[in-house]
Design a protein around this motif. Sequence first.
Motif, PDB file in Angstrom:
ATOM      1  N   ASP A   1      -6.613 -21.955   3.205  1.00 34.52           N
ATOM      2  CA  ASP A   1      -6.767 -23.373   2.897  1.00 34.52           C
ATOM      3  C   ASP A   1      -5.535 -24.212   3.209  1.00 34.52           C
ATOM      4  OD1 ASP A   1      -6.459 -23.301  -0.783  1.00 34.52           O
ATOM      5  OD2 ASP A   1      -5.140 -22.576   0.806  1.00 34.52           O
ATOM      6  N   THR A   2      -4.505 -23.578   3.771  1.00 31.88           N
ATOM      7  CA  THR A   2      -3.346 -24.363   4.203  1.00 31.88           C
ATOM      8  C   THR A   2      -3.737 -25.332   5.325  1.00 31.88           C
ATOM      9  OG1 THR A   2      -2.775 -22.585   5.736  1.00 31.88           O
ATOM     10  CG2 THR A   2      -1.581 -22.644   3.660  1.00 31.88           C
ATOM     11  N   VAL A   3      -4.845 -25.043   5.979  1.00 33.84           N
ATOM     12  CA  VAL A   3      -5.232 -25.939   7.071  1.00 33.84           C
ATOM     13  C   VAL A   3      -5.726 -27.285   6.568  1.00 33.84           C
ATOM     14  CG1 VAL A   3      -5.806 -23.992   8.546  1.00 33.84           C
ATOM     15  CG2 VAL A   3      -7.615 -25.122   7.258  1.00 33.84           C
ATOM     16  N   GLY A   4      -6.115 -27.317   5.307  1.00 29.99           N
ATOM     17  CA  GLY A   4      -6.510 -28.591   4.715  1.00 29.99           C
ATOM     18  C   GLY A   4      -7.794 -29.161   5.290  1.00 29.99           C
ATOM     19  N   ASP A   5      -8.177 -30.299   4.756  1.00 35.48           N
ATOM     20  CA  ASP A   5      -9.410 -30.941   5.205  1.00 35.48           C
ATOM     21  C   ASP A   5      -9.310 -31.344   6.671  1.00 35.48           C
ATOM     22  OD1 ASP A   5      -9.991 -32.602   2.022  1.00 35.48           O
ATOM     23  OD2 ASP A   5     -10.709 -30.672   2.774  1.00 35.48           O
ATOM     24  N   LYS A   6      -8.116 -31.706   7.061  1.00 35.88           N
ATOM     25  CA  LYS A   6      -7.968 -32.121   8.453  1.00 35.88           C
ATOM     26  C   LYS A   6      -8.227 -30.952   9.396  1.00 35.88           C
ATOM     27  CE  LYS A   6      -5.542 -36.003   9.833  1.00 35.88           C
ATOM     28  NZ  LYS A   6      -6.657 -36.776   9.384  1.00 35.88           N
ATOM     29  N   GLY A   7      -7.776 -29.803   8.976  1.00 36.60           N
ATOM     30  CA  GLY A   7      -8.045 -28.613   9.783  1.00 36.60           C
ATOM     31  C   GLY A   7      -9.538 -28.354   9.870  1.00 36.60           C
TER      32      GLY A   7
ATOM     33  N   GLN B   1       0.304 -21.088 -10.299  1.00 39.85           N
ATOM     34  CA  GLN B   1      -0.126 -21.991 -11.354  1.00 39.85           C
ATOM     35  C   GLN B   1       0.000 -23.449 -10.982  1.00 39.85           C
ATOM     36  OE1 GLN B   1      -1.792 -20.717 -13.440  1.00 39.85           O
ATOM     37  NE2 GLN B   1      -1.176 -18.591 -13.359  1.00 39.85           N
ATOM     38  N   GLU B   2       0.904 -23.728 -10.091  1.00 35.66           N
ATOM     39  CA  GLU B   2       0.978 -25.119  -9.685  1.00 35.66           C
ATOM     40  C   GLU B   2      -0.081 -25.362  -8.630  1.00 35.66           C
ATOM     41  OE1 GLU B   2       4.984 -23.738 -10.906  1.00 35.66           O
ATOM     42  OE2 GLU B   2       4.065 -23.378  -8.980  1.00 35.66           O
ATOM     43  N   ILE B   3      -0.485 -26.541  -8.508  1.00 35.30           N
ATOM     44  CA  ILE B   3      -1.589 -26.818  -7.597  1.00 35.30           C
ATOM     45  C   ILE B   3      -1.104 -27.092  -6.187  1.00 35.30           C
ATOM     46  CG2 ILE B   3      -3.520 -28.331  -7.136  1.00 35.30           C
ATOM     47  CD1 ILE B   3      -3.411 -29.029 -10.118  1.00 35.30           C
ATOM     48  N   PHE B   4      -1.597 -26.317  -5.308  1.00 42.03           N
ATOM     49  CA  PHE B   4      -1.347 -26.583  -3.907  1.00 42.03           C
ATOM     50  C   PHE B   4      -2.696 -26.962  -3.351  1.00 42.03           C
ATOM     51  CE2 PHE B   4      -1.140 -24.758   0.442  1.00 42.03           C
ATOM     52  CZ  PHE B   4      -0.259 -25.677   0.950  1.00 42.03           C
ATOM     53  N   LEU B   5      -2.836 -28.174  -2.924  1.00 36.77           N
ATOM     54  CA  LEU B   5      -4.183 -28.700  -2.887  1.00 36.77           C
ATOM     55  C   LEU B   5      -5.196 -27.963  -2.054  1.00 36.77           C
ATOM     56  CD1 LEU B   5      -5.813 -30.820  -4.241  1.00 36.77           C
ATOM     57  CD2 LEU B   5      -5.674 -32.102  -2.138  1.00 36.77           C
ATOM     58  N   GLY B   6      -4.827 -27.556  -0.868  1.00 32.52           N
ATOM     59  CA  GLY B   6      -5.805 -26.818  -0.092  1.00 32.52           C
ATOM     60  C   GLY B   6      -6.894 -27.702   0.462  1.00 32.52           C
ATOM     61  N   VAL B   7      -8.125 -27.244   0.316  1.00 36.04           N
ATOM     62  CA  VAL B   7      -9.238 -27.993   0.876  1.00 36.04           C
ATOM     63  C   VAL B   7     -10.087 -28.590  -0.222  1.00 36.04           C
ATOM     64  CG1 VAL B   7      -9.324 -26.623   2.986  1.00 36.04           C
ATOM     65  CG2 VAL B   7     -10.621 -25.890   0.990  1.00 36.04           C
ATOM     66  N   THR B   8     -10.816 -29.619   0.146  1.00 35.62           N
ATOM     67  CA  THR B   8     -11.662 -30.289  -0.837  1.00 35.62           C
ATOM     68  C   THR B   8     -13.083 -30.371  -0.308  1.00 35.62           C
ATOM     69  OG1 THR B   8     -11.469 -32.520   0.061  1.00 35.62           O
ATOM     70  CG2 THR B   8      -9.688 -31.760  -1.351  1.00 35.62           C
ATOM     71  N   GLU B   9     -13.874 -31.181  -0.992  1.00 38.51           N
ATOM     72  CA  GLU B   9     -15.276 -31.331  -0.583  1.00 38.51           C
ATOM     73  C   GLU B   9     -15.353 -31.979   0.794  1.00 38.51           C
ATOM     74  OE1 GLU B   9     -13.743 -33.257  -2.591  1.00 38.51           O
ATOM     75  OE2 GLU B   9     -14.326 -35.337  -2.251  1.00 38.51           O
TER      76      GLU B   9
END
Lengths: 598, 324
Positions: free
Chosen positions: A349-355, A379-387
């Motif tokens: 999910d490091t690629v993110g939504d843009k990926g 525990q900290e949030i690393f956002l990753g991907v979303t809807e």
Amino acid sequence: MPTMDPNRKKSKPVDLVDSVDSRVELTESTRSCPFPDEVLERVLSLIDSHKDRSSVSLVCKDWYNAERWSRRHVFIGNCYSVSPEIVAARFPRIRSVTLKGKPRFSDFNLVPEDWGADVHPWLSVFSSAYPFLEELRLKRMAVSDESLEFLATSFHGFKALSLLSCDGFSTDGLKAIASHCKNLTELDIQENGIDDLGGHWLSCFPESQTSLEVLNFASLNSEVSFDALEKLVSRCKSLRVLKLNRNISLDQLQKLLLHCPQLMELGTGTFMQELISGPVTEFKNMFSNCRKLVTVSGLWDATPLYLPVIYPVCASLTFLNLSYATLQSSELANLLFHCRSLRRLWLLDTVGDKGLEAVGSCCPLLEELRVFPADPFDQEIFLGVTESGFVSVSRGCPKLRHVLYFCRQMTNAAVATIARNCPDFTHFRLCIMNPGQPDYLTKEPMDEAFGAIVKTCTKLQRLAVSGLLTDRTFEYIGQHAKNMETLSVAFAGNSDLGMECVLKGCPKLRKLEIRDCPFGNAALLSGLTKYESMRSLWMSACNVTMNACRMLAKEKPRLNVEVMRDEEGSDDSQAHKVYVYRSVAGPRRDAPPFVLTL
Amino acid sequence: MNTNLTERNYLGLSDCSSVDSSNVPCISEVNKNSLNLKATELRLGLPGSQSPERDPESSLTSSEKLDEKPLFPLLPSVDGICSSSPKTVVSGHKRIFTDVMDSCSEVKGLSEGNWLFSGSGSESDPSKSVTQGKFSSNSNVNGMVSLGDQPAKGTTTNLNKVISSNSPAAKAQVVGWPPVRSFRKNILATSSKNHDEVDGKPCSGALFVKVSMDGAPYLRKVDLRGYSTYQQLSSALEKMFTCFTIGQCGSQGGPGRENLSESKLRDLLHGSGYVLTYEDKDGDWMLVGDVPWDMFIGSCKRLKIMKGSDAIGLAPRATEKSKN
């Protein structure tokens, strides 16, 4: 093929138990079949599908016998559903066995060690019943070095070993395999709880070993002798799958590729070099001879500097596994630009939504997408991907069938859109990582999301749900998911009704795994008549009591009802972990003290 | 698209049922007129207020905290342990969005899906510890810690069953959740570790470090390899964390934005702004900017944007250290 069993499954190999069980219903028939046995066997030997074979075995006694003599491969989905003796008695000529052991939640540490699923009893029986055994594929079994040594020395024609998610062995066991299996064609070691004592095992392949076709040691950490590896690769001319571990450097990879231009699947080692003196140009042509490559994985530490090295082969790739490469969105976009033929893609999910937008634009043929969290336990949030990333993919990839998606936020509307865009889903697993999290925009439960999936995707076979869910979700599932075979539920539901809906409404249900849900005794017992048509049921941290389990066990003697005790032994009337499965082998004889068979 | 602020319940409190955050990915879209962190970057020890001592802070951290270096209590602790220093305490704890959101209600429209919460929000006194004021009403929830109190403990236990993955102490984590096989656990961690081990030479792989900011409820991670100068890094961080800092001023959104930056800069100059600090290989916290870039990325383990007033006394002579 006509079949007497109305519960015939369509897609997965049929559990052995199914047809073993139905055997008792066959009536004696006079020989009405015009073919001699040998001919019938010859004909039936051409049938590979387990489902078809099970159907064949139910036609009549002659066919049953012909089928059992002609069968070469047996698939056992639950090692405790049948005993090795029963298998050996029924199928005398097996050459290949697939065996699965522990419940799936053992992958996530929900099953204590020493639970069982030891392969050794199987090997013992097989060594006398199937001395010509060639292939063994194990998943979630307990395997010891002694067992591997036994395997290597007892079966002289042994060819293929695949170990996935097994534990209990070390690289010493691999030494035994490498040393003794003269005809080895496949050694596939994936994601096991293996004690990695060093890479010497690879050097144990003798010079006479030239038959390897598949070698996968990507998940092993220790360094192997590159010299031994290079020699091995050059003399195994049929090598088509080679998956290296991270210790293999780029220039080592380059040397290896020179020896195996016939390679179809490659798992690279680390994909960057330390010294940056004129790096990339050296490797520019590394892949130019690999014309048959269709799968690439590994790519650890890949960066924009070195990724372009694989561009020449991208056009023909059908499976790209980037789940170890911490790529950012632009790196992925640049890469995918070249990968128009992709059918399967695994990402972090490091690629993110843009990926994921890039996925949607570049890969119209995509059928399978898995997006893993790079930091699932952080525990900290690393956002990753979303809807939004998921929606982008669904727009560009209407042929999507198989999805595994980890995210930290989702909406009902997005999932509904995704379902409309991709109505052909067969496997839909959505993991909203925060347990019990609602639609982040509307704050509502995620019921409508999964409702949309089951209503629209009629071919759905496998479903995993997450987020804040009420019983409504399960009502939807029971009403619509008529082809669903596997369901995974966690932190969901309000009452027994939820589970009851599923048990009543899903005719093809085979595996149900539930954790941390408020389903209780009524729910458990509502499936009384259902469980024998299923492979297994898992319920942990629910509201089930020992008494209900005892009742189930009493009513259904052909089910094994096992309860695992918590170490603290807090409340003895509660059944903390329940595992129910059908079996023709009776209760386990090797259960450890914390497993109680009722 | 949400136009209003939505609450985000970081600690997975289903009863709060507030989950937000389409916001985060939009950070990069934040207007460039945002606060220029760079102005604070090279600030050395500031006059005045106490600086947090490292040791007392480490002793304050919850025993449940696993691998986080407890130098600055930016990380929430499950049982709500506070630091002894009034200035620093709260900065360590995640605050419930509810309060944050309340204070930010004026800050709408800063940018699409902005992180719209502030450190002090309606607090007018910038010298107070960022979240201090917010803690006056402790009724909601974990991570809210007021000075000297430990309210979080009680509320946390109510939610034992559904423990969020947002609490920092790994032990509070739910067993077997999310359902990822353990070999996938530390892919990010192992990629950066791998590079750190290569003879101290800079490698060309990704080098992710966590970036936290006083008062922000969650962290980000940046790939230091993606930048080649301090300038670039600080611009990127500005963009990521800008909402927090703008909020700091008890700001109004929209047309006032540029004014905000100016006023923020003014605040900075008066010592109440932010400094960028990092933890090096030895575990010491240093001010960013003193050493050559390559040396910095070779030794930087994590970053923290601290309130300037808190950074007093922070390894003031990073250059001396690096000479050792």
